[in-house]
Structure formats: C-alpha cells, structure tokens
Write a protein that holds these residues in place. Structure first.
Motif, PDB file in Angstrom:
ATOM      1  N   ALA A  84      52.897  32.782  54.092  1.00 63.19           N
ATOM      2  CA  ALA A  84      52.639  34.209  53.867  1.00 63.19           C
ATOM      3  C   ALA A  84      53.066  34.694  52.494  1.00 63.19           C
ATOM      4  CB  ALA A  84      53.363  35.033  54.940  1.00 63.19           C
ATOM      5  N   ASP A  85      53.598  33.807  51.668  1.00 68.43           N
ATOM      6  CA  ASP A  85      54.130  34.216  50.362  1.00 68.43           C
ATOM      7  C   ASP A  85      53.004  34.258  49.335  1.00 68.43           C
ATOM      8  OD1 ASP A  85      55.855  34.935  48.370  1.00 68.43           O
ATOM      9  OD2 ASP A  85      56.670  32.924  48.068  1.00 68.43           O
ATOM     10  N   TRP A  86      52.131  35.246  49.483  1.00 67.39           N
ATOM     11  CA  TRP A  86      50.964  35.362  48.607  1.00 67.39           C
ATOM     12  C   TRP A  86      51.335  36.029  47.283  1.00 67.39           C
ATOM     13  CZ3 TRP A  86      46.044  37.090  51.772  1.00 67.39           C
ATOM     14  CH2 TRP A  86      45.782  36.137  52.765  1.00 67.39           C
ATOM     15  N   GLU A  87      50.709  35.560  46.224  1.00 68.77           N
ATOM     16  CA  GLU A  87      50.844  36.220  44.933  1.00 68.77           C
ATOM     17  C   GLU A  87      50.107  37.566  44.987  1.00 68.77           C
ATOM     18  OE1 GLU A  87      52.332  35.127  41.900  1.00 68.77           O
ATOM     19  OE2 GLU A  87      53.328  33.776  43.310  1.00 68.77           O
ATOM     20  N   PRO A  88      50.576  38.578  44.250  1.00 69.32           N
ATOM     21  CA  PRO A  88      49.878  39.874  44.215  1.00 69.32           C
ATOM     22  C   PRO A  88      48.419  39.680  43.790  1.00 69.32           C
ATOM     23  CG  PRO A  88      52.045  40.078  43.204  1.00 69.32           C
ATOM     24  CD  PRO A  88      51.833  38.611  43.453  1.00 69.32           C
ATOM     25  N   GLY A  89      47.519  40.287  44.533  1.00 67.13           N
ATOM     26  CA  GLY A  89      46.113  40.195  44.199  1.00 67.13           C
ATOM     27  C   GLY A  89      45.417  38.938  44.680  1.00 67.13           C
ATOM     28  N   PHE A  90      46.135  38.072  45.388  1.00 65.51           N
ATOM     29  CA  PHE A  90      45.531  36.835  45.883  1.00 65.51           C
ATOM     30  C   PHE A  90      44.376  37.164  46.819  1.00 65.51           C
ATOM     31  CE2 PHE A  90      45.997  33.305  49.186  1.00 65.51           C
ATOM     32  CZ  PHE A  90      45.165  32.433  48.491  1.00 65.51           C
ATOM     33  N   ASP A  91      43.251  36.483  46.657  1.00 62.92           N
ATOM     34  CA  ASP A  91      42.042  36.792  47.428  1.00 62.92           C
ATOM     35  C   ASP A  91      42.041  36.206  48.838  1.00 62.92           C
ATOM     36  OD1 ASP A  91      41.409  34.034  47.039  1.00 62.92           O
ATOM     37  OD2 ASP A  91      40.334  34.518  45.203  1.00 62.92           O
ATOM     38  N   GLY A  92      43.034  35.390  49.157  1.00 65.47           N
ATOM     39  CA  GLY A  92      43.099  34.812  50.496  1.00 65.47           C
ATOM     40  C   GLY A  92      42.010  33.802  50.777  1.00 65.47           C
ATOM     41  N   ARG A  93      41.252  33.456  49.748  1.00 66.99           N
ATOM     42  CA  ARG A  93      40.154  32.478  49.866  1.00 66.99           C
ATOM     43  C   ARG A  93      39.101  32.906  50.880  1.00 66.99           C
ATOM     44  NH1 ARG A  93      41.972  31.771  45.144  1.00 66.99           N
ATOM     45  NH2 ARG A  93      42.908  29.761  44.630  1.00 66.99           N
ATOM     46  N   LEU A  94      39.049  34.203  51.153  1.00 69.29           N
ATOM     47  CA  LEU A  94      38.035  34.777  52.042  1.00 69.29           C
ATOM     48  C   LEU A  94      37.184  35.728  51.218  1.00 69.29           C
ATOM     49  CD1 LEU A  94      36.817  35.375  54.866  1.00 69.29           C
ATOM     50  CD2 LEU A  94      38.574  37.153  55.105  1.00 69.29           C
ATOM     51  N   PHE A  95      35.868  35.515  51.240  1.00 75.70           N
ATOM     52  CA  PHE A  95      34.968  36.291  50.401  1.00 75.70           C
ATOM     53  C   PHE A  95      33.843  36.875  51.256  1.00 75.70           C
ATOM     54  CE2 PHE A  95      36.965  32.950  47.957  1.00 75.70           C
ATOM     55  CZ  PHE A  95      37.473  33.634  46.862  1.00 75.70           C
ATOM     56  N   LEU A  96      33.786  38.205  51.305  1.00 78.56           N
ATOM     57  CA  LEU A  96      32.745  38.924  52.020  1.00 78.56           C
ATOM     58  C   LEU A  96      31.860  39.626  50.999  1.00 78.56           C
ATOM     59  CD1 LEU A  96      34.752  38.356  54.320  1.00 78.56           C
ATOM     60  CD2 LEU A  96      34.346  40.678  55.156  1.00 78.56           C
ATOM     61  N   THR A  97      30.556  39.524  51.204  1.00 80.18           N
ATOM     62  CA  THR A  97      29.604  40.153  50.299  1.00 80.18           C
ATOM     63  C   THR A  97      28.578  40.932  51.106  1.00 80.18           C
ATOM     64  OG1 THR A  97      29.834  38.285  48.759  1.00 80.18           O
ATOM     65  CG2 THR A  97      27.979  39.766  48.408  1.00 80.18           C
ATOM     66  N   ALA A  98      28.315  42.175  50.705  1.00 79.14           N
ATOM     67  CA  ALA A  98      27.312  43.016  51.367  1.00 79.14           C
ATOM     68  C   ALA A  98      26.463  43.686  50.299  1.00 79.14           C
ATOM     69  CB  ALA A  98      27.984  44.065  52.253  1.00 79.14           C
ATOM     70  N   GLN A  99      25.161  43.560  50.434  1.00 75.55           N
ATOM     71  CA  GLN A  99      24.216  44.140  49.479  1.00 75.55           C
ATOM     72  C   GLN A  99      24.538  43.715  48.049  1.00 75.55           C
ATOM     73  OE1 GLN A  99      24.643  48.340  50.584  1.00 75.55           O
ATOM     74  NE2 GLN A  99      22.804  48.203  51.862  1.00 75.55           N
ATOM     75  N   GLY A 100      24.925  42.450  47.915  1.00 75.36           N
ATOM     76  CA  GLY A 100      25.195  41.882  46.603  1.00 75.36           C
ATOM     77  C   GLY A 100      26.525  42.251  45.993  1.00 75.36           C
ATOM     78  N   GLN A 101      27.355  43.005  46.720  1.00 78.20           N
ATOM     79  CA  GLN A 101      28.646  43.436  46.202  1.00 78.20           C
ATOM     80  C   GLN A 101      29.783  42.891  47.051  1.00 78.20           C
ATOM     81  OE1 GLN A 101      28.970  45.177  43.309  1.00 78.20           O
ATOM     82  NE2 GLN A 101      26.732  44.986  43.149  1.00 78.20           N
TER      83      GLN A 101
END
Length: 220
Positions: A84-101
């Motif tokens: 759980a020791d994530w760096e600030p701003g870490f994306d969590g390796r999870l990427f969601l995209t909707a309508q190209g954004q």
C-alpha cells in the motif's frame, strides 16, 4: 524496509532498475466495477502475485516460519498493507478510458491482503473522481508501462449495480511487450552512448496489454 519489499514498491510505482531482465513480477488482476444510480463509482482491484514472488515477500516479512502456508492472526495483521506504500500520483497500473479520455481516479484505499495456496492476494479500491455515466462505453487496461511487472486479466471484470452490459475482452501479447521493451532500451542506448543498460528506465506504454471494452445499455 527490507530489500525485496523495496523492490516491490519500485516494481509497482517507480522505474525499473535493470534492463533486459523483464518482467520481474507477474500479477493476475481481477476487477469489480460498482455502479450506483446508473453511474460507475468505483473499482475494486485484486492483485494475485506469482507464487515465487509471494514467497520472497513472505520470507522478507518474517512470516510463516514453519512453511506450512498458514498464517497466524498476528501474521495476518502484519501482512495487511504490504503493497500500500504508493508514491504520490501513482496510477495503480489501472487505466480507464471513456470517449477517448482517461477517467480520473483517486489513490488506492482500503487495502487488504491474504495468503492463499502459496500466493499473496491483495485488494484495494479506486474511487472515480467524478461518477461516469453507465451508458458511456468504457475501455479498461491493467499494465505496467515500464514492464517491470507483467499484468494479466485472466477473468472478465465483475459488474455490480448495473444490468444489460456486454464485454469484449482482448488478450494482450507479452511477446510484443518484451520486443517493445528491448527496442526502447536499444533506442535509449543509441541516443546516449554513455548510458548503462542496467540503469535505464524506459516506457513502452500499453503495448501487449490485456483490455476489456464494456458497453452498457441505457436504463430507464
């Protein structure tokens, strides 16, 4: 913090330490998408670490000294939050995209962990910064751009709070990711003749990643 745990946090949130030796960790990711009032609100993420890496972490934490694969209640307490020791701003390796954004999400929260059949399995929750209307098509990918960790999604995401949704799963190509990584290292070395391959940090983006397209019918 032990050496291997330090490597784990590097693997999850920082650039890789060694070139041409990827991936170092293998994780099967499971997702549960939670809808409320028709909108996507949060994603519960499960990471099942490969058995070898799980054993290394268990040993470094000093857990399960008798090697029977069963943790005591006190050992379970010590295990919680191990990743759980994530760096600030870490994306969590999870990427969601909707309508190209990209869909913005908050940091991981509510971390839990267990040791089951020789594997470390952890869960956490990502809450969307703004609810996403359920009838907007959604693309989901889980990957490590630095290819230190190889992620896969062996099962389709679970959907709760929403009906009439269909999924299209596309399995990624790890060989393509490895090839892209080698090419990126080669290009970086060509660009900087003084660089050392072992210290390079390269980004291959989403090459070779598994992905799921989710489309839900409008409600009401």
């Amino acid at each position: 913090m032990t050496a291997r745990l330090s490597l784990l946090f590097l693997a999850l949130s920082l650039a890789p330490l060694a070139a041409n030796a990827h991936p170092h960790v293998f994780i099967d990711a499971g997702l549960e998408l939670s809808y409320a009032n028709g909108d996507l609100r949060q994603v519960q993420v499960e990471w099942a670490y490969d058995a070898f890496y799980s054993l290394l972490i268990i040993e470094d934490l000093g857990l399960d000294p008798d090697g029977d694969g069963v943790l005591t209640s006190e050992e379970m307490r010590q295990l919680q939050g191990f990743d759980a020791d994530w760096e600030p701003g870490f994306d969590g390796r999870l990427f969601l995209t909707a309508q190209g954004q990209p869909v913005a999400m908050g940091p991981g929260r509510d971390f839990t962990a267990r040791y089951q059949d020789g594997q470390l399995i952890s869960t956490h929750i990502r809450t969307l910064e703004e609810p996403l209307k359920g009838d907007i098509p959604l693309m989901i990918q889980v990957y490590d751009p630095e290819y230190y960790v190889q992620f896969s999604m062996p099962s389709a995401p679970v959907i709760t709070g929403r009906a009439l949704c269909r999924m299209e799963r596309q399995t990624g190509d790890p060989a393509a990711a490895a090839k892209a990584y080698d090419a990126a290292v080669e290009a970086a070395l060509a660009d900087d003749g003084s660089a050392e391959a072992e210290m390079l940090a390269v980004d291959i983006g989403n090459v070779g990643a598994d992905q799921v397209q989710i489309t839900c019918e409008a409600e009401g």
